[in-house]
Design a protein around this motif. Sequence first.
Motif, PDB file in Angstrom:
ATOM      1  N   TYR A  36      42.257  16.145  80.548  1.00  0.00           N
ATOM      2  CA  TYR A  36      43.022  15.125  79.876  1.00  0.00           C
ATOM      3  C   TYR A  36      43.744  15.963  78.658  1.00  0.00           C
ATOM      4  CZ  TYR A  36      44.880  11.342  77.251  1.00  0.00           C
ATOM      5  OH  TYR A  36      45.664  10.287  76.842  1.00  0.00           O
ATOM      6  N   GLU A  37      42.962  16.287  77.843  1.00  0.00           N
ATOM      7  CA  GLU A  37      43.496  16.945  76.575  1.00  0.00           C
ATOM      8  C   GLU A  37      44.279  18.224  76.729  1.00  0.00           C
ATOM      9  OE1 GLU A  37      39.935  17.595  74.230  1.00  0.00           O
ATOM     10  OE2 GLU A  37      39.413  15.358  73.711  1.00  0.00           O
ATOM     11  N   ARG A  38      43.823  18.921  77.692  1.00  0.00           N
ATOM     12  CA  ARG A  38      44.650  20.124  78.080  1.00  0.00           C
ATOM     13  C   ARG A  38      46.066  19.747  78.289  1.00  0.00           C
ATOM     14  NH1 ARG A  38      41.268  23.166  81.827  1.00  0.00           N
ATOM     15  NH2 ARG A  38      40.127  23.554  79.928  1.00  0.00           N
ATOM     16  N   HIS A  39      46.483  18.741  79.066  1.00  0.00           N
ATOM     17  CA  HIS A  39      47.719  18.538  79.656  1.00  0.00           C
ATOM     18  C   HIS A  39      48.566  17.144  79.312  1.00  0.00           C
ATOM     19  CE1 HIS A  39      47.063  21.373  82.829  1.00  0.00           C
ATOM     20  NE2 HIS A  39      45.852  21.192  83.043  1.00  0.00           N
ATOM     21  N   GLN A  40      47.659  16.240  78.499  1.00  0.00           N
ATOM     22  CA  GLN A  40      48.395  15.186  78.238  1.00  0.00           C
ATOM     23  C   GLN A  40      49.582  15.087  77.572  1.00  0.00           C
ATOM     24  OE1 GLN A  40      48.437  13.050  75.355  1.00  0.00           O
ATOM     25  NE2 GLN A  40      47.610  14.517  73.825  1.00  0.00           N
ATOM     26  N   ALA A  41      49.751  15.982  76.401  1.00  0.00           N
ATOM     27  CA  ALA A  41      50.859  16.309  75.682  1.00  0.00           C
ATOM     28  C   ALA A  41      52.021  16.645  76.511  1.00  0.00           C
ATOM     29  CB  ALA A  41      50.783  17.188  74.556  1.00  0.00           C
ATOM     30  N   SER A  42      51.859  17.511  77.294  1.00  0.00           N
ATOM     31  CA  SER A  42      53.026  17.945  78.078  1.00  0.00           C
ATOM     32  C   SER A  42      53.503  16.845  79.137  1.00  0.00           C
ATOM     33  CB  SER A  42      52.654  19.279  79.009  1.00  0.00           C
ATOM     34  OG  SER A  42      52.386  20.287  78.022  1.00  0.00           O
ATOM     35  N   VAL A  43      52.509  16.188  79.585  1.00  0.00           N
ATOM     36  CA  VAL A  43      52.987  15.019  80.613  1.00  0.00           C
ATOM     37  C   VAL A  43      53.631  14.147  80.064  1.00  0.00           C
ATOM     38  CG1 VAL A  43      51.981  13.315  82.259  1.00  0.00           C
ATOM     39  CG2 VAL A  43      50.944  15.452  82.045  1.00  0.00           C
ATOM     40  N   ARG A  44      53.266  13.886  78.724  1.00  0.00           N
ATOM     41  CA  ARG A  44      54.068  12.766  77.799  1.00  0.00           C
ATOM     42  C   ARG A  44      55.378  13.190  77.609  1.00  0.00           C
ATOM     43  NH1 ARG A  44      55.014  10.698  72.786  1.00  0.00           N
ATOM     44  NH2 ARG A  44      54.564   8.650  72.441  1.00  0.00           N
ATOM     45  N   ALA A  45      55.460  14.593  77.347  1.00  0.00           N
ATOM     46  CA  ALA A  45      56.737  14.883  76.908  1.00  0.00           C
ATOM     47  C   ALA A  45      57.899  14.958  78.234  1.00  0.00           C
ATOM     48  CB  ALA A  45      56.746  16.448  76.499  1.00  0.00           C
ATOM     49  N   TYR A  46      57.184  14.987  79.343  1.00  0.00           N
ATOM     50  CA  TYR A  46      58.141  14.831  80.664  1.00  0.00           C
ATOM     51  C   TYR A  46      58.164  13.581  80.776  1.00  0.00           C
ATOM     52  CZ  TYR A  46      59.417  15.440  85.576  1.00  0.00           C
ATOM     53  OH  TYR A  46      60.230  15.103  86.770  1.00  0.00           O
ATOM     54  N   ALA A  55      55.932   3.272  74.637  1.00  0.00           N
ATOM     55  CA  ALA A  55      54.872   2.448  75.439  1.00  0.00           C
ATOM     56  C   ALA A  55      54.868   2.833  76.872  1.00  0.00           C
ATOM     57  CB  ALA A  55      54.946   0.857  74.899  1.00  0.00           C
ATOM     58  N   LEU A  56      55.996   2.548  77.262  1.00  0.00           N
ATOM     59  CA  LEU A  56      56.173   3.095  78.986  1.00  0.00           C
ATOM     60  C   LEU A  56      55.903   4.515  79.218  1.00  0.00           C
ATOM     61  CD1 LEU A  56      56.852   1.853  81.529  1.00  0.00           C
ATOM     62  CD2 LEU A  56      59.291   2.474  81.182  1.00  0.00           C
ATOM     63  N   ALA A  57      56.301   5.499  78.463  1.00  0.00           N
ATOM     64  CA  ALA A  57      55.685   6.684  78.609  1.00  0.00           C
ATOM     65  C   ALA A  57      54.105   6.905  78.568  1.00  0.00           C
ATOM     66  CB  ALA A  57      56.331   7.722  77.455  1.00  0.00           C
ATOM     67  N   ALA A  58      53.615   6.169  77.602  1.00  0.00           N
ATOM     68  CA  ALA A  58      52.027   6.235  77.654  1.00  0.00           C
ATOM     69  C   ALA A  58      51.649   5.425  78.790  1.00  0.00           C
ATOM     70  CB  ALA A  58      51.530   5.235  76.298  1.00  0.00           C
ATOM     71  N   LYS A  59      52.204   4.602  79.539  1.00  0.00           N
ATOM     72  CA  LYS A  59      51.891   4.012  80.902  1.00  0.00           C
ATOM     73  C   LYS A  59      52.013   4.843  81.958  1.00  0.00           C
ATOM     74  CE  LYS A  59      52.897   0.343  83.961  1.00  0.00           C
ATOM     75  NZ  LYS A  59      53.895   1.131  84.897  1.00  0.00           N
ATOM     76  N   LEU A  60      53.071   5.712  81.969  1.00  0.00           N
ATOM     77  CA  LEU A  60      53.194   6.667  82.842  1.00  0.00           C
ATOM     78  C   LEU A  60      52.179   7.642  82.905  1.00  0.00           C
ATOM     79  CD1 LEU A  60      57.255   7.036  82.861  1.00  0.00           C
ATOM     80  CD2 LEU A  60      55.774   5.554  84.351  1.00  0.00           C
ATOM     81  N   VAL A  61      51.924   8.204  81.737  1.00  0.00           N
ATOM     82  CA  VAL A  61      50.724   9.269  81.452  1.00  0.00           C
ATOM     83  C   VAL A  61      49.472   8.567  82.068  1.00  0.00           C
ATOM     84  CG1 VAL A  61      49.370  10.534  79.890  1.00  0.00           C
ATOM     85  CG2 VAL A  61      52.073  10.303  79.583  1.00  0.00           C
ATOM     86  N   SER A  62      49.103   7.383  81.578  1.00  0.00           N
ATOM     87  CA  SER A  62      47.984   6.863  82.072  1.00  0.00           C
ATOM     88  C   SER A  62      47.964   6.881  83.663  1.00  0.00           C
ATOM     89  CB  SER A  62      47.560   5.454  81.806  1.00  0.00           C
ATOM     90  OG  SER A  62      47.593   5.767  80.276  1.00  0.00           O
ATOM     91  N   GLU A  63      48.985   6.418  84.332  1.00  0.00           N
ATOM     92  CA  GLU A  63      49.042   6.567  85.763  1.00  0.00           C
ATOM     93  C   GLU A  63      48.862   7.703  86.386  1.00  0.00           C
ATOM     94  OE1 GLU A  63      52.519   4.523  86.759  1.00  0.00           O
ATOM     95  OE2 GLU A  63      51.861   2.361  86.119  1.00  0.00           O
ATOM     96  N   ALA A  64      49.368   8.805  85.794  1.00  0.00           N
ATOM     97  CA  ALA A  64      49.712   9.952  86.584  1.00  0.00           C
ATOM     98  C   ALA A  64      47.988  10.740  86.506  1.00  0.00           C
ATOM     99  CB  ALA A  64      50.332  11.144  85.550  1.00  0.00           C
ATOM    100  N   PHE A  65      47.411  10.426  85.239  1.00  0.00           N
ATOM    101  CA  PHE A  65      45.895  10.719  85.154  1.00  0.00           C
ATOM    102  C   PHE A  65      45.010   9.846  86.107  1.00  0.00           C
ATOM    103  CE2 PHE A  65      47.265  13.140  81.580  1.00  0.00           C
ATOM    104  CZ  PHE A  65      46.407  14.532  81.749  1.00  0.00           C
ATOM    105  N   ALA A  66      45.411   8.781  86.208  1.00  0.00           N
ATOM    106  CA  ALA A  66      44.716   8.001  87.313  1.00  0.00           C
ATOM    107  C   ALA A  66      44.664   8.194  88.713  1.00  0.00           C
ATOM    108  CB  ALA A  66      45.117   6.340  87.056  1.00  0.00           C
ATOM    109  N   LYS A  67      46.092   8.932  88.870  1.00  0.00           N
ATOM    110  CA  LYS A  67      46.270   9.332  90.338  1.00  0.00           C
ATOM    111  C   LYS A  67      45.295  10.594  90.714  1.00  0.00           C
ATOM    112  CE  LYS A  67      48.643   9.089  94.195  1.00  0.00           C
ATOM    113  NZ  LYS A  67      48.825   7.745  94.936  1.00  0.00           N
ATOM    114  N   LEU A  68      45.312  11.523  89.434  1.00  0.00           N
ATOM    115  CA  LEU A  68      44.366  12.603  89.527  1.00  0.00           C
ATOM    116  C   LEU A  68      42.903  12.505  89.938  1.00  0.00           C
ATOM    117  CD1 LEU A  68      44.298  15.911  89.245  1.00  0.00           C
ATOM    118  CD2 LEU A  68      44.058  15.427  86.943  1.00  0.00           C
ATOM    119  N   GLY A  69      42.747  11.304  89.123  1.00  0.00           N
ATOM    120  CA  GLY A  69      41.210  10.884  89.066  1.00  0.00           C
ATOM    121  C   GLY A  69      40.910  10.301  90.579  1.00  0.00           C
ATOM    122  N   GLU A  70      41.963   9.491  91.337  1.00  0.00           N
ATOM    123  CA  GLU A  70      41.736   9.134  92.461  1.00  0.00           C
ATOM    124  C   GLU A  70      41.655  10.320  93.714  1.00  0.00           C
ATOM    125  OE1 GLU A  70      44.947   6.758  93.693  1.00  0.00           O
ATOM    126  OE2 GLU A  70      44.364   4.944  91.861  1.00  0.00           O
TER     127      GLU A  70
END
Length: 491
Positions: A36-46, A55-70
Amino acid sequence: MNRSAMASLVRESVDGDMAALRAVREGRTAVFREVYERHQASVRAYALTCTTSPALAAKLVSEAFAKLGERVASPHPLDRGRHAGCVRLQLLESTRLAAVADALRHPHAFSSGFMAWIASGSVWPMHDDGQLQVAYEGLTPLEQCLLWHALVERDDMTALAGVTGLTGRDLRARLATADRGLRRSRMELYLERVDSEDCIKILSEGAGLPYATPSPEVTAHLAACPRCRALYEDLVRLDARAARHLPLRLLGWWPAEEYRRNKDAAAPAAPRERERPVRTAPVPRPAGAGRRRHREAGPVRKAVMWLRGTSHRTTVFVAVTVTVATALTGTLAMRWMESSDPAPCGQGGQDPGTTASPKAGPPLASRLRVNADEYSAQEGAEGSRSGYRHARSLSGGDQLRYDQVDFGKEGDGRLVTRVSNGGESGARLEFRLDCADSEPWALVTVPADGEQEDVTAEVQAVQGRHTVFITAVCDARRVCGDLHWFGTVVR
């Protein structure tokens, strides 16, 4: 470059993304934090290239990492499937998919460029023949990951080591292999479509292109054959071409410059180089001068010296520092929250009613739209008579209150309100901020034709959190219409 300088570029002990995900699958879930720490800044930038709302960008980041966790929790192999081996690409694709889904529900919260791309059918660019993508996908997952981070993300060797788990010479060797492999695959795909025996013979013998200097025979052929010369020039410039076209072919939505600006803005500032004092010749002490008197250290100095005495004390020093910093941060946050409270209302500005919201919870974000049924308190409003799930039917004099509506740091100049079922001409909704008896911040006319409509009103931009009061005004005591939601957009 000497060996010590080389070692400073690449960390000595790195697991890499895929090793970390395998460790998570084996039960070491804490390792996921490293990914998460390695990629979250770049994912948020996208994500911020898609939406105008942090706020919505943060939500999209959370959903992306949740998908990776799944994906990690599933039984499917981690080294197979789309973008296997490149976690960054997987996260960016998940972000784009989530953004498209949300944009269909909250279009006003997304950037105009992203919405235009969706409106055009989310079409991938077809100006490229696709050969570059085929050549790229013909490489191993590790080589694809290396090229993505080196060419597209422009990561340095330290970042490449963290992503892949390779170090030193191994990292450089695999990067060179991936670079040559991409060019070789590009040439092979070209040769499959060539009918001329001369072209096939010349280019097959020049397998070292473009690294090796072309022989006189190859040079003469390139001068005489425009198609082969174009291929050679393509191989020479393949790095820049891959960086420009691969993201478009793999992700579709790729505003490269905006993404890079967002990444640069999120990167930690480089430490400023300290100026070295100019050394001067020592001044001889006057004759008879005694030894310099040792100054007695104060209690603070003694405590700092003791804490720095051993490695164990250094640990204590860090812990104390973190604790103090946390306390200061909490104090500043409390002061900020106190300063953000709305001004006290005058006589007649009391809260309407005491009916608790069925969804009382965290602050509401204006750019994400606020549903009508997310009220904090109400007076007279009722559920939609037409059966709309989140709407509220308002009669003349009814009022809704929404606490802690966050308008962001920039402030928007337009209010968008979805209304329907207007039954008379002149019915309107009055929006007020912080006090129920203040001057209206916005007036929204409810259409009398009964249809759903998104009504836009120019408003004074406000920042921070505010309480929003909505009052229905009708000529008669009957339903003025249904309020579905409201939100703000950039003017």
